[in-house]
Motif scaffolding. Sequence first.
Motif, PDB file in Angstrom:
ATOM      1  N   ALA A  86      -6.698  -7.347  -0.152  1.00 13.24           N
ATOM      2  CA  ALA A  86      -8.289  -6.647  -1.506  1.00 13.24           C
ATOM      3  C   ALA A  86      -7.929  -5.409  -2.250  1.00 13.24           C
ATOM      4  O   ALA A  86      -8.733  -5.116  -1.636  1.00 13.24           O
ATOM      5  N   THR A  87      -6.545  -5.360  -2.489  1.00 18.01           N
ATOM      6  CA  THR A  87      -5.922  -4.151  -2.794  1.00 18.01           C
ATOM      7  C   THR A  87      -4.514  -4.732  -3.834  1.00 18.01           C
ATOM      8  O   THR A  87      -4.000  -6.022  -3.178  1.00 18.01           O
ATOM      9  N   TRP A  88      -4.599  -3.726  -4.570  1.00 19.71           N
ATOM     10  CA  TRP A  88      -3.126  -4.749  -5.705  1.00 19.71           C
ATOM     11  C   TRP A  88      -1.977  -3.244  -6.021  1.00 19.71           C
ATOM     12  O   TRP A  88      -1.675  -2.957  -6.498  1.00 19.71           O
ATOM     13  N   TRP A  89      -1.458  -2.831  -4.490  1.00 19.94           N
ATOM     14  CA  TRP A  89      -0.748  -1.825  -4.579  1.00 19.94           C
ATOM     15  C   TRP A  89       0.394  -2.533  -4.701  1.00 19.94           C
ATOM     16  O   TRP A  89       0.666  -3.994  -4.750  1.00 19.94           O
ATOM     17  N   SER A  90       1.884  -2.347  -5.887  1.00 22.28           N
ATOM     18  CA  SER A  90       2.794  -2.398  -6.150  1.00 22.28           C
ATOM     19  C   SER A  90       3.960  -2.563  -4.569  1.00 22.28           C
ATOM     20  O   SER A  90       5.028  -3.516  -4.495  1.00 22.28           O
ATOM     21  N   GLY A  91       3.379  -1.542  -3.021  1.00 21.48           N
ATOM     22  CA  GLY A  91       4.214  -2.045  -2.422  1.00 21.48           C
ATOM     23  C   GLY A  91       4.303  -3.092  -1.581  1.00 21.48           C
ATOM     24  O   GLY A  91       5.356  -3.151  -0.797  1.00 21.48           O
ATOM     25  N   TRP A  92       2.601  -3.741  -1.320  1.00 21.01           N
ATOM     26  CA  TRP A  92       3.126  -5.363  -1.418  1.00 21.01           C
ATOM     27  C   TRP A  92       4.192  -6.155  -1.328  1.00 21.01           C
ATOM     28  O   TRP A  92       4.290  -7.128  -1.279  1.00 21.01           O
ATOM     29  N   ALA A  93       4.693  -6.334  -2.550  1.00 19.75           N
ATOM     30  CA  ALA A  93       5.592  -7.030  -2.543  1.00 19.75           C
ATOM     31  C   ALA A  93       7.251  -6.753  -2.089  1.00 19.75           C
ATOM     32  O   ALA A  93       7.549  -8.047  -1.941  1.00 19.75           O
ATOM     33  N   PHE A  94       7.227  -5.252  -1.348  1.00 13.90           N
ATOM     34  CA  PHE A  94       8.230  -5.329  -0.747  1.00 13.90           C
ATOM     35  C   PHE A  94       8.630  -5.932   1.127  1.00 13.90           C
ATOM     36  O   PHE A  94       7.500  -4.913   1.461  1.00 13.90           O
TER      37      PHE A  94
END
Lengths: 297, 472
Positions: free
Chosen positions: B186-194
């Motif tokens: 439940a967090t939308w940090w852009s880093g999660w895509a990597f």
Amino acid sequence: MTEFLQATINGFATGAIYALLALGFVIIYKSSEVLSFAQSGLMILGAFWVVYFSTVLELNFWVALLLGIILSALIGVVIERSMLRPMVGKPAFSVAILTIGLNIALTVIGFDLIGVEIRSLGDPWGIQVVQMGDLVVSRKDLATIVSSVIVVGSLLAFFRYTRFGLAMRATAIDQETALAQGIPVARVFAVAWAIAAGLATIAGVFLGAGTGVSAAIGVRAIRALPAAVIGGLDSIPGAIVGGLIIGLAESYTVTYQSEYLAFLGQNFSTAVAYVVMFLVLLVRPYGIFGTREVVRV
Amino acid sequence: MRRKWVKVLALFSVLALVAAACSQEDDAETTTAAPAETTTTAAAAETTAAPSETTEAATETTEPGVAFDVGVTAEPCPNGNADNGCIYLGVISDLSDGPFAPLAIPAVAGTQEFWNTVNANGGVAGFDVAITSDNTVDAHYNPSEHVEGYLQIEPNILMLAQSLGTPQTQAALPQYIEDNMVAVPATWWSGWAFPENDGGGLVLETGVNYCFEAMNDVDFVVGQLGAEISYAVVGFPGDYGGDYAAGVALGAEAYGLGDPTFQLTQVPLSAGGDVSEAVSQILATGPNVVFITTGPLEMAQTMGGVFGAGGQAVFVGTHPTWNPGLVQQEALLPALEAAYFQSGFMPGWFGESAGHDAARAAADSIGQDPNEWFLNGWASQYPVKALIEAAVGNGDLTRAGVVASLQQLTDVSFDGMLPNQSYVGDPNVSAPRMSIINQVDAAGPGGTKTATGMFVGPTAEGHDFSAPCFVP
């Protein structure tokens, strides 16, 4: 100049809230020599009662406020009778720890009652403003200042001109002598807690007016403790002055610090109360108006 | 006499403490023992120490030939379909006094109802899914409590249906990696895509990240007010505020807006923060627009403080800045309706899709008021369902098998709630960039109506997403 005056008015409004809370600390301490850390818990609970009467039972806000104060005062009496009275004569440290536990219990109850939502108080001030020349003052801030002056004035008159107020002052000077003179010291203790709880309720209402009450307001109340310490724990004028000093210090900090003292970083205003307390205690260890203790060594 | 009573009381107190301690031990045993009656729990107990070895040692197989171990039983879930096995999921959220509790509670309810609905329709691939109270942790938005809570429930669960908070999820990530624990953030940090930031894909984020959301917000504001605007940025510390602020900076650069009039890290009120500095700075520097990434309480108090001092500004907030309960704030409502916009990763309660219809029906069945966080919690489970189906299809519902199946999540459907999403491949291609902007409508369901519909602005569309926008 306008900016300075604006910051001063904001500071007075915030300081008035701290002063109300600090008065609660001081009245309890003066009357019973108990250092109470339960003010923020009493505040959360008191604010909830006003929310409840005003928005759940849909009573008129002023009636809700009055009922909230009365109910909080009764809770204060019950707390004193059931928890503090058995501790009379016990070490001050133990009693202080008890009030910390009491604060935690009150806060948890307040959290449960308020819930996770922001609760509206139904107050009449909202977020409307009053234009005073170049100054823009929120109606809530004006109400806070005016109401606090009335409350504090009434309280001072109560202490000065009523028999029970005189009894409370006598008890504050010397409990044993007061008892010997027939003053109902036990009742003085209970009334002190009732007044402190009532003041905390009023403070909670002004903290939550306009934008609503949440459980998070309790954190703000903790800054009233430095206000009481700065003024002197046994001084009623000290509590008022201490509250105003903290309020003004915070307001001037948020207004000017980022411009002139940027190296202190962001959000320094949340720490300034403790910095001021530290500085004052370096010079006056008993607070500005506190009684200096003379100890034979 | 009194002393004697004190001694008796003290003795009773000690006995009570001992009894309570024993009772807690019993409880602990019971909690672990529930799954332990199957071999699963025995594995779970050892898993913490040596996950790879024990997983292999304790793997069971169901009749259709699906291997499983920790967090899965051949026995049905409590009150589940008698013919199905049971998959246990965990939740680590902010459920009482943290800044996101008003949002997390309906989100968890949405998650729970998603699986209740799946179970009521026969389950998923021969299994029901259960999120029990034993496996639900209130971490108070505190990273250390998050990690502690995780360690407690880890032996009981296959995956985490919710891991709330970027710093919290980051704090627990090394443990997730060690345990092969897939988690829905439940967090939308852009880093999660990597992959280097999410343990090689363990974190299954849903929808657009804060960074693209911010770029779209800037596009929207410029479209509304022109490119001659001044702006300020107020946000929580860490990746939530930082990622969004980085997106705003990219958007501002694209339009030549220059620097913000000020940028402030707002400490959550529940952590002792105070909005007075934000209010003072907004009043002093007079930005046309305030981009805000806080909780709803901080947003409401900041707006209230600004408008209550005669100030004016348009506030654009991320989706966690909105709470439908704010429409009850009569004093603030006119300002919210006039000057607050909320961005998000999917249409709110007003959305029209099969997924929205199913979620609304489930909400009705439990008396849940319209709340977009219920929808968020619901939508976030589609990837988990797809992952379970993939893992069962591969015959391996062990944690290692689940992790291996992540590579099959190339086109996860959300029943139309938001665009299909791929969790595989180059983030520059697969990362969602669409968001939506809503405005307050007290009469509307959930208190909002859309201002834009789902869209991708030119800044987000053209951004080379080869690295996270913000790295702590």
